[in-house]
Design an enzyme around this catalytic site. Structure first.
Site, short mmCIF file in Angstrom:
data_model
loop_
_atom_site.label_atom_id
_atom_site.label_comp_id
_atom_site.label_asym_id
_atom_site.label_seq_id
_atom_site.Cartn_x
_atom_site.Cartn_y
_atom_site.Cartn_z
CG HIS A 157 1.75 10.67 4.43
ND1 HIS A 157 0.76 11.15 5.25
CD2 HIS A 157 1.68 11.41 3.29
CE1 HIS A 157 0.11 12.12 4.63
NE2 HIS A 157 0.64 12.29 3.43
CG ASP A 364 4.30 3.80 11.57
OD1 ASP A 364 4.09 4.35 10.47
OD2 ASP A 364 3.48 3.04 12.12
O1 F6P Z 1 2.17 6.32 5.35
C1 F6P Z 1 2.11 5.48 4.37
C2 F6P Z 1 0.76 5.21 3.74
O2 F6P Z 1 0.53 5.98 2.62
C3 F6P Z 1 -0.40 5.30 4.74
O3 F6P Z 1 -1.46 6.00 4.28
C4 F6P Z 1 -0.88 3.92 4.90
O4 F6P Z 1 -0.43 3.40 6.09
C5 F6P Z 1 -0.30 3.16 3.78
O5 F6P Z 1 0.81 3.85 3.31
C6 F6P Z 1 -1.31 2.87 2.72
O6 F6P Z 1 -0.99 1.74 2.10
P1 F6P Z 1 -1.83 1.14 0.92
O7 F6P Z 1 -2.46 2.28 0.22
O8 F6P Z 1 -0.79 0.43 0.09
O9 F6P Z 1 -2.79 0.22 1.54
#
Ligand code: F6P
Length: 486
Positions: A157, A364
């Site tokens: 992602h 991003d």
């Molecule tokens: O894209 C990366 C990601 O997995 C998104 O779902 C989100 O922005 C983030 O990382 C989630 O981060 P965390 O689970 O550490 O809050």
């Protein structure tokens, strides 16, 4: 096909629960509709060596959600440590922020191995596994070591950076070799995919042809699957949300003033400091916009135990207070700054109440807030999206006002332009963006990936027997002390 989807963070699908990050929001509707099993962390940890990992399983639409307690001894080293203090900064091209100890790496590998063992109970003869994100780069290799022969795909992602940046991650070659156990690796953009292939070819010395990497596992296909949203469903949510108390209170409080909105996790990749500086600059350059346009910035606290995040939280709070002190009036606050999360149902209404959406990350993967802001707009009077050219979403949403998030003056000018854009131009730009959103929905992303996964496994297995010489060797050295020959 019995699909098992795996991600660190999961969502229980309660419409009013705050949703952290785009991944959980994106996966929720597809699990609910497709009948997949979604396996992830419960957010709790458990002591001791569990023979059978503890999972709480509940129904989620036509599918199911299984939440695992992860091992207490390794959780910190895995989540705050290797995943979010080594991989996350590297993936977002912040090599200067990489911090990782050997113990963190071992914990990361332990949690990947633990998850692999836990997944065995969900395996059926016709299962396919779809692993999500940077928390589980080595999970495919762990599953193969346990004898899993079913298709295993992976989707990243986040961005994938250049070779020199990813090489700053300790154990990078071992980890990326492990990723080749996946039959299919999906990226958000062409650039991410090219960076990965070029690492495989130049740094691992592997044969790469037409997006396919040949290794001891057989073939791994790397391809681009830009993630989408369900624009129709989000538009309905936004229309309905106008009566939500938070949304109506916001509208009432504006008194005809225009509103820009930013919604982000409090993360250094999101460019919050530069964004606030751009608003500061805008109110200085265009004093007429003081009192007539303000910013609502929602910054959901995230990964607070990591130093870089703690520092950022204080820095943003100080900057907001300086800017409010500088430009504010007795009856006007330029920036409304909120450190909490909101559910999708309220967010949709807040997006619709704002004439400008500001999504200005420094880097991003995709940024689904950008897509949701567009989908939430009122078709007869849509707002304007100001979007960083370094968000994956900029590849599709090219009729947004694209900005360089490092150019504060440029952003200040563009936000001012957005606030005064005439209706005809707003509609033209919005309609073009909506057409893109309708053409690449989350449902489409899901079926494109799963179709390609089925096909990739077929080719991978077909090639495997003709491989005489293993290209890469046991990938277990860090966790087991075994020998690596590569
Ligand atoms: O894209 C990366 C990601 O997995 C998104 O779902 C989100 O922005 C983030 O990382 C989630 O981060 P965390 O689970 O550490 O809050």
């Amino acid at each position: 096909m019995n699909l098992v989807v795996v991600s660190n963070r999961v969502s229980r699908g309660k419409p009013n629960e705050p949703m952290t990050g785009g991944l959980a929001a994106a996966l929720l509707p597809i699990v609910e509709k497709s009948g997949a099993i979604w396996v992830g962390s419960s957010g709790r940890v458990r002591d001791g060596n569990q023979k059978e990992p503890f999972a709480e399983v509940e129904a989620l639409g036509a599918g199911a959600l299984a939440m695992l307690d992860l091992p207490a001894a390794h959780y910190g080293g895995y989540y705050e440590g290797f995943a979010n203090s080594a991989l996350w900064p590297a993936l977002h091209s912040r090599a200067d922020l990489i911090r990782a100890s050997q113990d963190d790496y071992l914990s990361y590998r332990e949690v990947n191995a633990f998850m692999a063992r836990a997944l065995l109970r969900f395996r059926k003869p016709d299962s396919a596994f779809w692993i999500q994100d940077y928390h589980f780069l080595a999970l495919g290799a762990e599953l193969r070591d346990l004898g899993v022969a079913q298709p295993i795909g992976f989707f990243l992602h986040t961005p994938w950076p250049s070779r020199s940046v990813i090489s700053g991650v300790p154990h990078h070659s071992e980890l990326i070799e492990a990723m080749l156990a996946y039959d299919l690796i999906g990226f958000q953009t062409d650039e991410d995919c090219e960076n990965f292939l070029s690492y495989a070819q130049a740094d691992l010395g592997l044969v790469v042809h037409d997006g396919v990497i040949i290794s001891r596992y057989g073939r791994t296909r790397a391809a681009v699957f830009p993630i989408g949203i369900d624009p129709q469903q989000f538009a309905q949510l936004a229309a309905k949300a106008s009566t939500h108390p938070d949304v109506s209170r916001l509208r009432r409080s504006l008194n005809g003033e225009k509103l820009a909105i930013g919604v982000d996790r409090l993360d250094y990749s999101k460019g919050l400091i530069n964004r606030i500086k751009a608003f500061d600059r805008m109110w200085t350059l265009h004093p007429s916009l003081a009192r007539t346009a303000s910013l609502l910035q929602i910054a959901t606290p995230s990964r607070g135990a990591i130093e870089a995040y703690g520092n950022l939280q204080s820095e943003v709070a100080k900057l907001v207070s300086d800017v409010n002190g500088q430009h504010g009036e007795v009856d006007w606050t330029p920036i409304r700054y909120l450190n909490k999360g909101y559910g999708q149902a309220v967010l949709a209404g807040l997006y619709r109440a704002a004439q400008v959406g500001v999504v200005t990350p420094l880097q991003d993967g995709m940024n689904l807030v950008a897509k949701e802001y567009v989908a939430a707009q009122n078709p007869v009077d849509p707002g304007v999206l100001v979007l960083s050219k370094f968000a994956g979403a900029a590849n599709e949403l090219d009729t947004a006002l694209l900005v360089n998030p490092h150019d504060i003056d440029g952003m200040a000018r563009t936000i001012a332009l957005a606030l005064s854009m005439p209706l005809t131009e707003r509609r033209m730009r919005w309609e073009a963006m909506m057409a893109k959103l309708r053409g690449q929905t989350i449902q489409q992303w899901f079926s494109d990936f799963t179709d390609a996964l089925r096909e990739s496994r077929h080719y991978s297995v077909e090639l495997a027997p003709v491989m005489t010489e293993p290209a890469l060797w046991p990938l277990r050295s860090a966790t087991t002390g075994g020998v690596r020959y590569h």
